[in-house]
Every structure is written in C-alpha cells, then in structure tokens.
Design an enzyme around this catalytic site. Sequence first.
Site, PDB file in Angstrom:
ATOM      1  N   SER A 131      -0.172  -0.760  -4.088  1.00  0.00           N
ATOM      2  CA  SER A 131      -1.432  -0.021  -3.906  1.00  0.00           C
ATOM      3  C   SER A 131      -2.383  -0.314  -5.061  1.00  0.00           C
ATOM      4  O   SER A 131      -3.593  -0.434  -4.870  1.00  0.00           O
ATOM      5  CB  SER A 131      -1.142   1.482  -3.856  1.00  0.00           C
ATOM      6  OG  SER A 131      -0.320   1.777  -2.747  1.00  0.00           O
ATOM      7  N   GLU A 366      -2.320  -3.207   4.395  1.00  0.00           N
ATOM      8  CA  GLU A 366      -3.790  -3.229   4.270  1.00  0.00           C
ATOM      9  C   GLU A 366      -4.307  -1.885   3.724  1.00  0.00           C
ATOM     10  O   GLU A 366      -5.362  -1.395   4.108  1.00  0.00           O
ATOM     11  CB  GLU A 366      -4.463  -3.638   5.588  1.00  0.00           C
ATOM     12  CG  GLU A 366      -3.979  -5.022   6.032  1.00  0.00           C
ATOM     13  CD  GLU A 366      -4.915  -5.819   6.908  1.00  0.00           C
ATOM     14  OE1 GLU A 366      -6.099  -5.465   6.991  1.00  0.00           O
ATOM     15  OE2 GLU A 366      -4.451  -6.802   7.497  1.00  0.00           O
TER      16      GLU A 366
HETATM   17  C1  LIG Z   1       5.583  -5.861   6.900  1.00  0.00           C
HETATM   18  C2  LIG Z   1       4.640  -5.921   5.727  1.00  0.00           C
HETATM   19  C3  LIG Z   1       3.730  -6.970   5.668  1.00  0.00           C
HETATM   20  C4  LIG Z   1       2.886  -7.095   4.554  1.00  0.00           C
HETATM   21  N1  LIG Z   1       2.042  -8.179   4.482  1.00  0.00           N
HETATM   22  C5  LIG Z   1       1.313  -8.370   3.345  1.00  0.00           C
HETATM   23  C6  LIG Z   1       0.524  -9.559   3.199  1.00  0.00           C
HETATM   24  O1  LIG Z   1       0.422 -10.406   4.099  1.00  0.00           O
HETATM   25  N2  LIG Z   1      -0.117  -9.749   2.025  1.00  0.00           N
HETATM   26  C7  LIG Z   1      -0.068  -8.855   0.993  1.00  0.00           C
HETATM   27  O2  LIG Z   1      -0.673  -9.104  -0.034  1.00  0.00           O
HETATM   28  N3  LIG Z   1       0.678  -7.699   1.108  1.00  0.00           N
HETATM   29  C8  LIG Z   1       1.362  -7.456   2.265  1.00  0.00           C
HETATM   30  N4  LIG Z   1       2.132  -6.322   2.393  1.00  0.00           N
HETATM   31  C9  LIG Z   1       2.205  -5.383   1.280  1.00  0.00           C
HETATM   32  C10 LIG Z   1       1.462  -4.077   1.542  1.00  0.00           C
HETATM   33  O3  LIG Z   1       0.076  -4.290   1.510  1.00  0.00           O
HETATM   34  C11 LIG Z   1       1.966  -3.056   0.513  1.00  0.00           C
HETATM   35  O4  LIG Z   1       3.296  -2.722   0.869  1.00  0.00           O
HETATM   36  C12 LIG Z   1       1.107  -1.809   0.465  1.00  0.00           C
HETATM   37  O5  LIG Z   1      -0.170  -2.084  -0.070  1.00  0.00           O
HETATM   38  C13 LIG Z   1       1.749  -0.684  -0.389  1.00  0.00           C
HETATM   39  O6  LIG Z   1       2.173  -1.169  -1.605  1.00  0.00           O
HETATM   40  P1  LIG Z   1       3.673  -0.865  -2.101  1.00  0.00           P
HETATM   41  O7  LIG Z   1       4.586  -1.271  -1.007  1.00  0.00           O
HETATM   42  O8  LIG Z   1       3.859  -1.493  -3.425  1.00  0.00           O
HETATM   43  O9  LIG Z   1       3.752   0.706  -2.228  1.00  0.00           O
HETATM   44  P2  LIG Z   1       3.289   1.584  -3.494  1.00  0.00           P
HETATM   45  O10 LIG Z   1       1.936   1.172  -3.912  1.00  0.00           O
HETATM   46  O11 LIG Z   1       4.372   1.583  -4.505  1.00  0.00           O
HETATM   47  O12 LIG Z   1       3.191   3.016  -2.818  1.00  0.00           O
HETATM   48  C14 LIG Z   1       4.303   3.877  -2.639  1.00  0.00           C
HETATM   49  C15 LIG Z   1       3.765   5.248  -2.201  1.00  0.00           C
HETATM   50  O13 LIG Z   1       2.906   5.780  -3.221  1.00  0.00           O
HETATM   51  C16 LIG Z   1       1.636   6.090  -2.666  1.00  0.00           C
HETATM   52  N5  LIG Z   1       0.591   5.890  -3.664  1.00  0.00           N
HETATM   53  C17 LIG Z   1       0.371   4.797  -4.429  1.00  0.00           C
HETATM   54  N6  LIG Z   1      -0.719   4.956  -5.174  1.00  0.00           N
HETATM   55  C18 LIG Z   1      -1.225   6.181  -4.871  1.00  0.00           C
HETATM   56  C19 LIG Z   1      -2.352   6.943  -5.289  1.00  0.00           C
HETATM   57  N7  LIG Z   1      -3.236   6.455  -6.186  1.00  0.00           N
HETATM   58  N8  LIG Z   1      -2.547   8.170  -4.756  1.00  0.00           N
HETATM   59  C20 LIG Z   1      -1.673   8.664  -3.851  1.00  0.00           C
HETATM   60  N9  LIG Z   1      -0.596   8.007  -3.403  1.00  0.00           N
HETATM   61  C21 LIG Z   1      -0.375   6.776  -3.907  1.00  0.00           C
HETATM   62  C22 LIG Z   1       1.493   5.156  -1.471  1.00  0.00           C
HETATM   63  O14 LIG Z   1       0.548   5.648  -0.526  1.00  0.00           O
HETATM   64  C23 LIG Z   1       2.911   5.154  -0.931  1.00  0.00           C
HETATM   65  O15 LIG Z   1       3.093   6.303  -0.157  1.00  0.00           O
HETATM   66  C24 LIG Z   1       2.935  -6.145   3.521  1.00  0.00           C
HETATM   67  C25 LIG Z   1       3.813  -5.046   3.619  1.00  0.00           C
HETATM   68  C26 LIG Z   1       4.656  -4.934   4.703  1.00  0.00           C
HETATM   69  C27 LIG Z   1       5.612  -3.765   4.751  1.00  0.00           C
END
Ligand SMILES: Cc1cc2nc3c(=O)[nH]c(=O)nc-3n(C[C@H](O)[C@H](O)[C@H](O)COP(=O)(O)OP(=O)(O)OC[C@H]3O[C@@H](n4cnc5c(N)ncnc54)[C@H](O)[C@@H]3O)c2cc1C
Length: 385
Positions: A131, A366
């Site tokens: 994120s 996204e």
């Molecule tokens: C099947 C799949 C395909 C994907 N494809 C791509 C791709 O093609 N390219 C790419 O770059 N990425 C891709 N992603 C990555 C995706 O964009 C990230 O998983 C997503 O942005 C969340 O990041 P994270 O998994 O690190 O979760 P984290 O950021 O660690 O979040 C964990 C939790 O904390 C919450 N959180 C985090 N920050 C805050 C805040 N400031 N306030 C409140 N809550 C918060 C989140 O909402 C979530 O509930 C993909 C993910 C999946 C699962």
Amino acid sequence: MALDAVTLSQLIDTVQRFVQKRLVPLEAQVAREDRIPTEIIDEMKEMGMFGMTIPEAYGGLGLNTVEECLVVMQLGETSPVFRSVIGTNNGIGSQGLVMDGTEAQKQHYLPKMASGEIVGAFALTEPEAGSDAGSLTTSAVQTEQGFILKGTKRIITNAPSAQLFTVFARTDSNLKGARGVSAFLVDADTPGIDLGPPVKKMGQQGAHVCDVIFTDCRVPESAILGGIEMLNKGFLTAMKTLDRGRLHISALSVGCADRLIRDSLNYAMERKQFGQAIAEFQLIQAMLADSKTESYAARCMVLDAAKRRDEGERVTTLASCCKLFSTEMVGRVADRAVQIHGGAGYMEEYGIERFYRDVRLFRIYEGTSQIQQTLIARNMIKDAS
Ligand SMILES: Cc1cc2nc3c(=O)[nH]c(=O)nc-3n(C[C@H](O)[C@H](O)[C@H](O)COP(=O)(O)OP(=O)(O)OC[C@H]3O[C@@H](n4cnc5c(N)ncnc54)[C@H](O)[C@@H]3O)c2cc1C
C-alpha cells in the site's frame, strides 16, 4: 474518439456471444487445469481484445473509458481469469506508455501489445512496499551507459508470460517517498532478470503471478518511460495509470455481480423448499433485491466517472469511490449468492464458491479498500482547504 453507436453495440454483442458460447463452458476446466487454452487466447487476439484501450494509430481498438467499461462489464459475466489475461495489456501494462511514453517507445511496443504478440506487466509492489508503494527500494543507479536496476518486485500479474515490464525504481535516493521514483520499460529477456517460483493463489486459477528479481540489470537511458524528462516522475505515471485501471476493475465488479445475481435468481426460482420455490420467500427476495440495487448503483457510478474522464475531468477521487463501492459491492453480492444457493453454493460443482474466491481479489489489488478510503478523504480535505 468515441465509436459510433452501431459499431459499439456490435462490439458489445460480439463480446457477449464470445463470453457465453466460448468462455462460460470452459470456466470449470480452466480453474481445474490452472490454464487458459491457447486457442482461446488466439481468439482473443483475433478479436483485438489485447488492444482495446490502445489507440487505433498503434493498432488497438482505441476504446474510450465508457466503451471500455461497457465491454469489461460483459467480460465480467464469466470467470474473471479470462479478463486477467488481457487485463495488463489494456490497463496497468500499457496505459503508462499510452499516456506518458515517447513516440519512439509507443511505436516500438504498442502495436505488439495491441495484437497480443507481447504481454506487458506492471511491476510496482515489493516485499516491503505494498500500500505504501512510495517507499519502494528497488534502485536504478545511473552510470555512463544507462541505469543498473536492483531489487525484487512482488505478486506481479502475468509476469510469467510477460515480455515487457514497466518497472518502478528509485533514481534519487535523496528524495523521500514517491518523489525520486522513475518508471522503466524493461524487456523481459534483459540479462539480470529472474522470475520467482509459481505462486498458489486463493482464486482466479489460470492467471499467474510471481516475483520479478532484478540483479544488476542494465538498461539504457532510453528505457525511462517518457524519456529523460520523466526522470524521478514515474510515480505520476503510476497514479494516472491507476485512475483508469480502478474504473476498469469497478466495471468488472459490476459484470461479475450481474452474473451472480442472474445465477442466484435462476436457482431461487427452480429450487423448492416447504413446497414452493425459495424465490417466493421474502427473506430470499430481500437478498436478491439488495444485490440488484447495489449492482445498479455501481453501474451508474462507473459509467458517470468514465464519462467525466472521457470529457477531460481529473477523476482520481471518483475512480477511488467507484473502486471502493463496486468491489465491496461484488463481495456482498457473492456472499449472498452463496447463501441463496445454500449447500450448493459451497460446492465446487456450481461455480458460485469459485466466483466468491475470484472476486475477493478486487478489494485488494490496484489499491485496497482502505487505501481508496484514505485517498478519497485526503482529496476531500485538500479540496476543502
Ligand atoms: C493476485 C494479485 C495480483 C497482483 N498484481 C500486481 C501487479 O501486477 N503489479 C503490482 O505492482 N502489484 C500487484 N499486486 C499487489 C497489490 O497491489 C498489493 O497486494 C496491494 O497493493 C496491497 O499491498 P500489500 O499486499 O503489501 O498489503 P499491505 O499494504 O501490507 O496491507 C495490509 C493491510 O493493511 C491495510 N493498510 C495498509 N496501509 C494502510 C493505511 N494507510 N490505512 C489503513 N489501512 C492500511 C491494507 O488495506 C490491508 O488491509 C497484486 C496482488 C495480488 C494479490
């Protein structure tokens, strides 16, 4: 430029027929085998589906945002895995190039992306930067010959089949956060790129993600998306790309919701308990009505925001509103669909549990729902100050 009404309606009809005749019958097989048959991918190429949003000048269909959303709503009527295979070429894998690429970069890559000859992937997320994408640590160190990329990108859609990565890397370590990040167009066969092992996912079997690891990967200066004047401005490209991508995912959520509502209604009208169709029970009717109402609301939101974008309005906040509402909406609709189907909803055979797992992803990538909420409120406060 918008398509004329007849051409648009023909395109939507063609996609609808393709979805119903070719894709729906293959849903269970694709999930079981974790693979979309090659002939289906070839048919999608012939139909121009890899280049729907790529301008006609570069061999695409040149759909505007409303047209794209209408087509994607049709695609949502089947397993979202089929959309995923063309998703990056139409969205995050191509739109940075369409919006900010140099003419030479567009000429070089876009026609091949439009035809499906090459697949593009968007490499932003990292093990420690999800994120908070602005905290990414993949580095691009400038040398006399260009840049050296080092770092790991995580969960990158279509990475195993991609020939082109749009890679976001830090080009100025003195600048904090999103500043100091540049976007690079990197051919997948460049030395110094390794793919991580296959990853097992909760849903959308047939679409593949993996890590992409850059170890002393050398790229020329001409690989900066948009040229040297876009040095340290790559995050702006990423955010603009996501505005359109979020409307795309919202439209997809509406399509999936409509499919689930239709399946639920059909089942409720056929399934009898207590001597009558369960559709006669008002508690079942309430679930059907809530799903219909919410899906209609999401459709209206998405088409309104898409129209505003086509008219030149900056829709960052509205795109987040659409993604937040539509993706949460389809989660509720899928949950009610399982409930209306009762035990059958939990069984693999009916495909409802598969949709339930498949649509769960929309609230995560996204930008998660929480990130959309944060963005919407932050922009509201900024506009009011
Ligand atoms: C099947 C799949 C395909 C994907 N494809 C791509 C791709 O093609 N390219 C790419 O770059 N990425 C891709 N992603 C990555 C995706 O964009 C990230 O998983 C997503 O942005 C969340 O990041 P994270 O998994 O690190 O979760 P984290 O950021 O660690 O979040 C964990 C939790 O904390 C919450 N959180 C985090 N920050 C805050 C805040 N400031 N306030 C409140 N809550 C918060 C989140 O909402 C979530 O509930 C993909 C993910 C999946 C699962």
